[in-house]
Motif scaffolding. Structure first.
Motif, mmCIF file in Angstrom:
data_model
loop_
_atom_site.group_PDB
_atom_site.id
_atom_site.type_symbol
_atom_site.label_atom_id
_atom_site.label_comp_id
_atom_site.label_asym_id
_atom_site.label_seq_id
_atom_site.Cartn_x
_atom_site.Cartn_y
_atom_site.Cartn_z
ATOM 1 N N GLN A 105 0.850 -1.186 0.000
ATOM 2 C CA GLN A 105 0.000 0.000 0.000
ATOM 3 C C GLN A 105 0.894 1.248 0.000
ATOM 4 O O GLN A 105 1.875 1.325 0.723
ATOM 5 C CB GLN A 105 -0.897 0.017 1.234
ATOM 6 N N GLY A 106 0.528 2.197 -0.862
ATOM 7 C CA GLY A 106 1.313 3.420 -0.958
ATOM 8 C C GLY A 106 2.387 3.363 -2.029
ATOM 9 O O GLY A 106 2.916 4.406 -2.428
ATOM 10 N N GLN A 107 2.719 2.155 -2.501
ATOM 11 C CA GLN A 107 3.675 2.044 -3.586
ATOM 12 C C GLN A 107 2.959 2.127 -4.930
ATOM 13 O O GLN A 107 1.737 2.017 -5.014
ATOM 14 C CB GLN A 107 4.453 0.733 -3.478
ATOM 15 N N LYS A 108 3.730 2.343 -5.984
ATOM 16 C CA LYS A 108 3.153 2.575 -7.314
ATOM 17 C C LYS A 108 3.225 1.299 -8.163
ATOM 18 O O LYS A 108 4.302 0.742 -8.375
ATOM 19 C CB LYS A 108 3.903 3.713 -8.016
ATOM 20 N N GLY B 165 2.756 -0.297 -11.801
ATOM 21 C CA GLY B 165 2.666 0.003 -13.224
ATOM 22 C C GLY B 165 1.842 -1.057 -13.914
ATOM 23 O O GLY B 165 2.117 -2.250 -13.786
ATOM 24 N N ASN B 166 0.814 -0.654 -14.662
ATOM 25 C CA ASN B 166 -0.052 -1.628 -15.325
ATOM 26 C C ASN B 166 -0.949 -0.912 -16.320
ATOM 27 O O ASN B 166 -1.089 0.317 -16.278
ATOM 28 C CB ASN B 166 -0.896 -2.383 -14.292
ATOM 29 N N THR B 167 -1.570 -1.690 -17.212
ATOM 30 C CA THR B 167 -2.570 -1.117 -18.113
ATOM 31 C C THR B 167 -3.984 -1.429 -17.641
ATOM 32 O O THR B 167 -4.940 -0.819 -18.096
ATOM 33 C CB THR B 167 -2.397 -1.661 -19.547
ATOM 34 N N GLN B 168 -4.123 -2.408 -16.736
ATOM 35 C CA GLN B 168 -5.439 -2.776 -16.201
ATOM 36 C C GLN B 168 -5.604 -2.072 -14.850
ATOM 37 O O GLN B 168 -5.199 -2.584 -13.815
ATOM 38 C CB GLN B 168 -5.541 -4.292 -16.034
ATOM 39 N N THR B 169 -6.173 -0.898 -14.873
ATOM 40 C CA THR B 169 -6.178 -0.059 -13.678
ATOM 41 C C THR B 169 -7.350 -0.331 -12.735
ATOM 42 O O THR B 169 -7.193 -0.267 -11.521
ATOM 43 C CB THR B 169 -6.210 1.428 -14.082
ATOM 44 N N ALA B 170 -8.529 -0.644 -13.271
ATOM 45 C CA ALA B 170 -9.741 -0.680 -12.451
ATOM 46 C C ALA B 170 -9.655 -1.696 -11.316
ATOM 47 O O ALA B 170 -10.002 -1.394 -10.170
ATOM 48 C CB ALA B 170 -10.962 -0.975 -13.326
ATOM 49 N N GLN B 171 -9.171 -2.921 -11.638
ATOM 50 C CA GLN B 171 -9.142 -3.968 -10.623
ATOM 51 C C GLN B 171 -8.223 -3.606 -9.468
ATOM 52 O O GLN B 171 -8.534 -3.840 -8.303
ATOM 53 C CB GLN B 171 -8.675 -5.301 -11.236
ATOM 54 N N PHE B 172 -7.076 -3.034 -9.793
ATOM 55 C CA PHE B 172 -6.099 -2.713 -8.755
ATOM 56 C C PHE B 172 -6.513 -1.470 -7.964
ATOM 57 O O PHE B 172 -6.321 -1.402 -6.747
ATOM 58 C CB PHE B 172 -4.718 -2.513 -9.376
ATOM 59 N N GLU B 173 -7.083 -0.496 -8.632
ATOM 60 C CA GLU B 173 -7.562 0.694 -7.930
ATOM 61 C C GLU B 173 -8.669 0.326 -6.954
ATOM 62 O O GLU B 173 -8.765 0.888 -5.859
ATOM 63 C CB GLU B 173 -8.043 1.740 -8.932
ATOM 64 N N ALA B 174 -9.506 -0.660 -7.334
ATOM 65 C CA ALA B 174 -10.571 -1.122 -6.436
ATOM 66 C C ALA B 174 -9.994 -1.753 -5.177
ATOM 67 O O ALA B 174 -10.647 -1.773 -4.122
ATOM 68 C CB ALA B 174 -11.472 -2.113 -7.162
ATOM 69 N N ALA B 175 -8.767 -2.283 -5.289
ATOM 70 C CA ALA B 175 -8.097 -2.890 -4.131
ATOM 71 C C ALA B 175 -7.273 -1.868 -3.347
ATOM 72 O O ALA B 175 -6.555 -2.234 -2.410
ATOM 73 C CB ALA B 175 -7.197 -4.029 -4.589
ATOM 74 N N GLY B 176 -7.392 -0.594 -3.725
ATOM 75 C CA GLY B 176 -6.691 0.456 -3.004
ATOM 76 C C GLY B 176 -5.253 0.656 -3.424
ATOM 77 O O GLY B 176 -4.467 1.294 -2.712
ATOM 78 N N ILE B 177 -4.882 0.135 -4.622
ATOM 79 C CA ILE B 177 -3.512 0.246 -5.108
ATOM 80 C C ILE B 177 -3.362 1.520 -5.941
ATOM 81 O O ILE B 177 -4.239 1.880 -6.730
ATOM 82 C CB ILE B 177 -3.140 -0.979 -5.968
ATOM 83 N N ASN B 178 -2.236 2.188 -5.774
ATOM 84 C CA ASN B 178 -1.908 3.379 -6.557
ATOM 85 C C ASN B 178 -1.366 2.931 -7.909
ATOM 86 O O ASN B 178 -0.260 2.397 -7.996
ATOM 87 C CB ASN B 178 -0.863 4.210 -5.799
ATOM 88 N N VAL B 179 -2.140 3.118 -8.981
ATOM 89 C CA VAL B 179 -1.784 2.584 -10.294
ATOM 90 C C VAL B 179 -1.268 3.692 -11.209
ATOM 91 O O VAL B 179 -1.877 4.757 -11.325
ATOM 92 C CB VAL B 179 -2.990 1.895 -10.964
ATOM 93 N N VAL B 180 -0.149 3.410 -11.854
ATOM 94 C CA VAL B 180 0.409 4.290 -12.881
ATOM 95 C C VAL B 180 0.307 3.550 -14.212
ATOM 96 O O VAL B 180 0.797 2.425 -14.331
ATOM 97 C CB VAL B 180 1.887 4.626 -12.587
ATOM 98 N N THR B 181 -0.354 4.142 -15.204
ATOM 99 C CA THR B 181 -0.519 3.474 -16.487
ATOM 100 C C THR B 181 0.794 3.450 -17.252
ATOM 101 O O THR B 181 1.355 4.498 -17.584
ATOM 102 C CB THR B 181 -1.596 4.177 -17.334
ATOM 103 N N VAL B 182 1.281 2.254 -17.507
ATOM 104 C CA VAL B 182 2.525 2.058 -18.257
ATOM 105 C C VAL B 182 2.308 0.907 -19.228
ATOM 106 O O VAL B 182 1.839 -0.160 -18.830
ATOM 107 C CB VAL B 182 3.721 1.727 -17.319
ATOM 108 N N GLU B 183 2.640 1.114 -20.500
ATOM 109 C CA GLU B 183 2.531 0.051 -21.498
ATOM 110 C C GLU B 183 3.626 -0.991 -21.256
ATOM 111 O O GLU B 183 4.736 -0.648 -20.821
ATOM 112 C CB GLU B 183 2.675 0.621 -22.910
ATOM 113 N N PRO B 184 3.347 -2.279 -21.531
ATOM 114 C CA PRO B 184 4.351 -3.326 -21.278
ATOM 115 C C PRO B 184 5.735 -3.059 -21.854
ATOM 116 O O PRO B 184 6.739 -3.289 -21.161
ATOM 117 C CB PRO B 184 3.697 -4.570 -21.903
ATOM 118 N N PRO B 185 5.873 -2.550 -23.104
ATOM 119 C CA PRO B 185 7.225 -2.316 -23.618
ATOM 120 C C PRO B 185 8.021 -1.262 -22.836
ATOM 121 O O PRO B 185 9.251 -1.231 -22.905
ATOM 122 C CB PRO B 185 6.980 -1.842 -25.058
ATOM 123 N N ASP B 186 7.311 -0.412 -22.093
ATOM 124 C CA ASP B 186 7.968 0.657 -21.339
ATOM 125 C C ASP B 186 8.193 0.298 -19.875
ATOM 126 O O ASP B 186 8.774 1.088 -19.116
ATOM 127 C CB ASP B 186 7.124 1.936 -21.414
#
Length: 267
Positions: free
Chosen positions: A146-149, A151-172
């Motif tokens: 919790q509180g860490q970032k 990186g993923n493209t599937q944001t909704a599931q992780f945000e629902a779990a209280g995770i801080n999501v940063v959108t990053v494409e797999p190649p990056d």
């Protein structure tokens, strides 16, 4: 004799990745069955289009075939946008996906109409293997990060779990993990291995989930313009790719985890 056509194909995976290996099986089958009448102009590693661009390009007719993550287009392909991973075995996960997308009278009709509206034809849905988190430290519960970032493209599931999501494409993601732009990510083991994310991480943590997706997707107006015999070749090639995907992922996964661990990354 089959009609002569050349398909432009956009694949996000590099040639050494599982998705690309399975594509070559699909391509070889079609070429053999048609005696070379169907040819393919294939662009690996996202050279032709990025993931978000692929759907618009296939609708416009500038790409003929893509293998997208089914969660990439939530606004256009809402009914296709199921979670990319669920708990269960390979057989259970594929049974779930096939039932939702192709078998259930209600949900399959919604998925099919949406596909028609977006000029795409789905040939299969594929098994992607076990999922794992990879990051800058080992952990056993999401509460520990919790509180860490993430990186993923599937944001909704992780945000629902209280995770801080940063959108990053797999190649990056490799660079993002290396620079500390994100602290950890989550993907199928196959992807973590092929993209070498583990080199930028201290631990790979299996999460008990299984991934599916990588749907072989053809431009619908092109598919419908083909003779019934050629349409069947594409359908059969999709079924073959589906079967070979399962075999290859199951064969490779344990070896991949062993190599990751041997590199010094905890598993």
């Amino acid at each position: 004799a089959f009609e002569e056509i050349t398909l432009r194909v956009s694949i996000q995976a590099n040639e050494n990745e599982t998705q690309a290996k399975i594509w070559k099986i699909f391509q070889q089958y079609v070429e053999e069955q048609t005696g070379g009448s169907v040819k393919f102009d294939v662009y690996y590693g996202g050279q032709l289009a990025s993931s978000p661009e692929e759907l618009e390009m296939i609708k416009a007719g500038t790409i003929d075939f893509i293998i997208p993550m089914h969660v990439m287009f939530p606004s256009d392909l809402l009914f296709l946008n199921m979670p990319g991973f669920i708990k269960g075995s390979c057989d259970e996960v594929l049974a779930f996906a096939n039932y939702i997308y192709f078998e259930d009278p209600v949900t399959s009709a919604l998925v099919e109409q949406e596909a028609i509206d977006n000029n795409v034809k789905y040939l299969n849905v594929n098994f992607s293997g076990s999922c794992a988190f990879c990051g800058n430290r080992d952990f056993s519960t999401l509460a520990e990060v919790q509180g860490q970032k993430l990186g993923n493209t599937q944001t909704a599931q992780f945000e629902a779990a209280g995770i801080n999501v940063v959108t990053v494409e797999p190649p990056d993601m490799y660079e993002a993990l290396s620079r500390g732009t994100v602290d950890f990510s989550q993907m199928a083991v196959d992807g973590i291995y092929a993209l070498r994310w583990y080199e930028a991480c201290k631990a790979v943590v299996l999460d008990g989930l299984t991934a599916y997706g990588n749907i072989f997707t053809m431009r619908r107006d092109l598919f419908e313009s083909c003779s019934p015999a050629l349409q069947q070749v594409f359908i059969d090639a999709g079924n073959l790719a589906h079967e070979e995907y399962v075999k290859l992922v199951l064969e490779q996964e344990q070896t991949m985890l062993q190599e990751i661990e041997a590199s010094g990354c905890a598993v």
